[in-house]
Design an enzyme around this catalytic site. Structure first.
Site, short mmCIF file in Angstrom:
data_model
loop_
_atom_site.label_atom_id
_atom_site.label_comp_id
_atom_site.label_asym_id
_atom_site.label_seq_id
_atom_site.Cartn_x
_atom_site.Cartn_y
_atom_site.Cartn_z
N LYS A 1 45.75 38.45 40.00
CA LYS A 1 46.71 39.40 40.56
C LYS A 1 46.95 39.14 42.06
O LYS A 1 48.03 39.41 42.57
CB LYS A 1 46.21 40.83 40.38
CG LYS A 1 45.83 41.24 38.96
CD LYS A 1 47.02 41.65 38.14
CE LYS A 1 46.66 42.32 36.83
NZ LYS A 1 45.85 41.53 35.89
C1 LIG Z 1 45.95 41.22 34.58
C2 LIG Z 1 45.03 40.23 33.97
C3 LIG Z 1 45.39 39.51 32.80
C4 LIG Z 1 46.67 39.75 32.05
O1 LIG Z 1 47.80 39.34 32.77
P1 LIG Z 1 49.27 39.81 32.34
O2 LIG Z 1 50.17 39.22 33.34
O3 LIG Z 1 49.23 41.31 32.37
O4 LIG Z 1 49.50 39.29 30.98
C5 LIG Z 1 44.50 38.56 32.35
N1 LIG Z 1 43.32 38.33 32.95
C6 LIG Z 1 42.94 39.01 34.06
C7 LIG Z 1 41.62 38.73 34.66
C8 LIG Z 1 43.79 39.98 34.62
O5 LIG Z 1 43.40 40.65 35.72
#
Ligand SMILES: *Cc1c(COP(=O)(O)O)cnc(C)c1O
Length: 467
Positions: A112
């Site tokens: 993120k």
């Molecule tokens: C948010 C997240 C995901 C999923 O990502 P999306 O873009 O919502 O599909 C996968 N792994 C981790 C560690 C995350 O924080």
């Protein structure tokens, strides 16, 4: 660049409008009116650039006049300057044709940060130009809250208040939020569940007087700017492994479908992507859709990969819009039907179009632990539960004739010490910049599960900062 809603009933907006609005007024998601494209020569010109420079060039057409290019270059340089790896997004080779693309070297150890660090700075730039302030509110059970807080701390035009369910987040995740000591950050521990926190956030947005007074805004995963900031790393990795002369495949562990959508967008812009694997845990609505056009909601079940415990992947609407040849009425009808019946009817031709590129994959907790253990023993590689699912999915891909396959590694293993210990017998240490996380003082307030009480806290916080 102008943006249109997937549901066709909201006015088009420019990038700044899309950044601040998040969701379109008709409930749809913003999409670029036309896709910028990269020819093979354009792609070759990006090869070998430092990651921040490549990111600025790839994002530029999406941002248009909202941010001058020189400023965008500075934003990207600053955003990735505090990543713990000099390459920002290193590729680690695991097998003859398999690489792990490590997206977790940012301040909160999850992917993120890749988008949020850019987003916070874009907010500051756009709000300064408009002489405005916003209050970002959100609810979190995991990675989003800490990434948003890290991105907004010390930004001059943004206050951020994040609600978390008291006693119901992991200690690492809570401490990553509550140990940030900045005047514009408020952590509120709510006496309730994550769903209660989400309902409180929705209620704050629905309270028009409060929403207007506070200039409420959000940075959730439907914000187009987050998708735009996730496209560059797919291009960066593919170029390193031979694109555009050679095709690559990507495997992406999925929750809200944002990260997969960014990979899809990179391909739409001209990156030669042969295959896209959509990897899920036991919450497998997307792999059921790809396997047999069965898009039906099931109850969310907790897993070892909590950031993928999602049944309604909000960004799927963007793919659907494209699969339906950008027909907003058909997209709106499919989404409304899904909300009311829990099942989505996707026309057979649209489903077929999805499956020529995308493969679904599902792995339960037992399989996830086995894959973490195997990677540790056979490759000397520590993958967190989310990343392990992506890597297992890449390995399960039918023969792709030596096509390099890149699995997105979305979290640092130290973020999930219990699962890692269960699989390998060891708890991975936190990286240096977080080594003293357990000693740092925490800053948060507590509140009952009550809208008036929460609004009073947010109001007092925002007024104090605006003064
Ligand atoms: C948010 C997240 C995901 C999923 O990502 P999306 O873009 O919502 O599909 C996968 N792994 C981790 C560690 C995350 O924080």
């Amino acid at each position: 660049m102008r943006y249109i809603s997937t549901r066709g009933q909201a006015p088009a907006r420019d990038f700044a409008g899309v950044l601040l609005a998040g969701l379109a007024e008709d409930g749809g998601l913003f999409m670029p009116e036309t896709w910028p494209t990269l020819s093979h020569a354009d792609l070759r010109a990006l090869r070998g650039l430092p990651y921040p420079e490549l990111a600025a060039r790839v994002m530029q057409p999406f941002i248009g006049d909202a941010v001058p290019f020189a400023k965008l270059q500075t934003i990207c340089r600053d955003a990735y300057a505090n990543f713990a790896h000099p390459a920002v997004v290193p590729l680690v080779q695991l097998d003859t044709t398999l690489w792990s693309m490590e997206l977790f070297h940012g301040p909160t150890l999850a992917f993120k940060d890749m988008a949020m660090q850019v987003l916070g700075r874009l907010f500051d730039h756009v709000l300064t130009a408009r002489n405005e302030r916003v209050t970002i509110v959100g609810a979190t059970s995991g990675d989003t809250g800490s990434a948003a807080i890290e991105a907004c701390r010390d930004r001059s035009r943004v206050d951020i208040a994040i609600l978390h369910p008291a006693g119901r987040t992991s200690e690492v995740q809570r401490r990553q939020m509550t140990t940030v000591n900045a005047a514009n950050v408020a952590n509120i521990a709510v006496d309730g569940t994550f769903d209660d926190c989400q309902d409180l956030v929705k209620a704050m947005f629905a309270d028009t007087a409060f929403r207007t007074d506070m200039h409420l805004s959000a940075v959730n995963s439907i914000n187009w700017a987050r998708i735009a900031a996730q496209i560059p790393y797919y291009i960066h990795a593919a170029l390193a492994l031979g694109a555009p002369e050679r095709e690559v495949a990507f495997s992406v562990p999925t929750g809200n479908f944002g990260n997969v959508l960014a990979a899809w967008a990179a391909r739409r812009m001209g990156l030669p992507v042969a295959r896209l694997v959509v990897a899920s845990n036991r919450n497998d609505i997307l792999s059921r859709f790809l396997a047999g056009n069965d898009m039906s909601m099931a109850p969310v079940e907790p897993s070892l990969s909590p950031s993928m415990d999602i049944q309604v992947s909000s960004n799927f609407e963007r793919l659907l819009f494209e699969l339906l040849d950008r027909d907003p009425a058909a997209t709106a009808a499919a989404m409304t039907g899904f909300r009311s019946t829990g099942r989505m009817e996707v026309p057979h031709t649209a489903w077929q179009r999805a499956t020529t590129l995308m493969h679904g994959f599902r792995l339960d907790d037992e399989g996830t632990l086995a894959e973490i253990r195997r990677l540790d023993r056979e490759c000397g590689y520590l993958a967190d539960p989310h990343s392990a699912i992506g890597i297992a999915a890449a390995r399960a891909l039918p023969c792709t004739h030596h096509t390099p396959t890149i699995a997105a590694a979305t979290a640092h293993p130290a973020k999930f010490p219990d699962a890692m210990e269960q699989a390998t017998g060891r708890r991975p240490p936190l990286p240096k910049h977080l080594a003293d996380l357990y000693e740092r003082p925490e800053h948060f307030t507590t509140a009952p599960n009550d809208l008036d009480a929460i609004e009073a806290q947010v109001r007092a916080f925002a007024y104090r900062n605006a003064a």
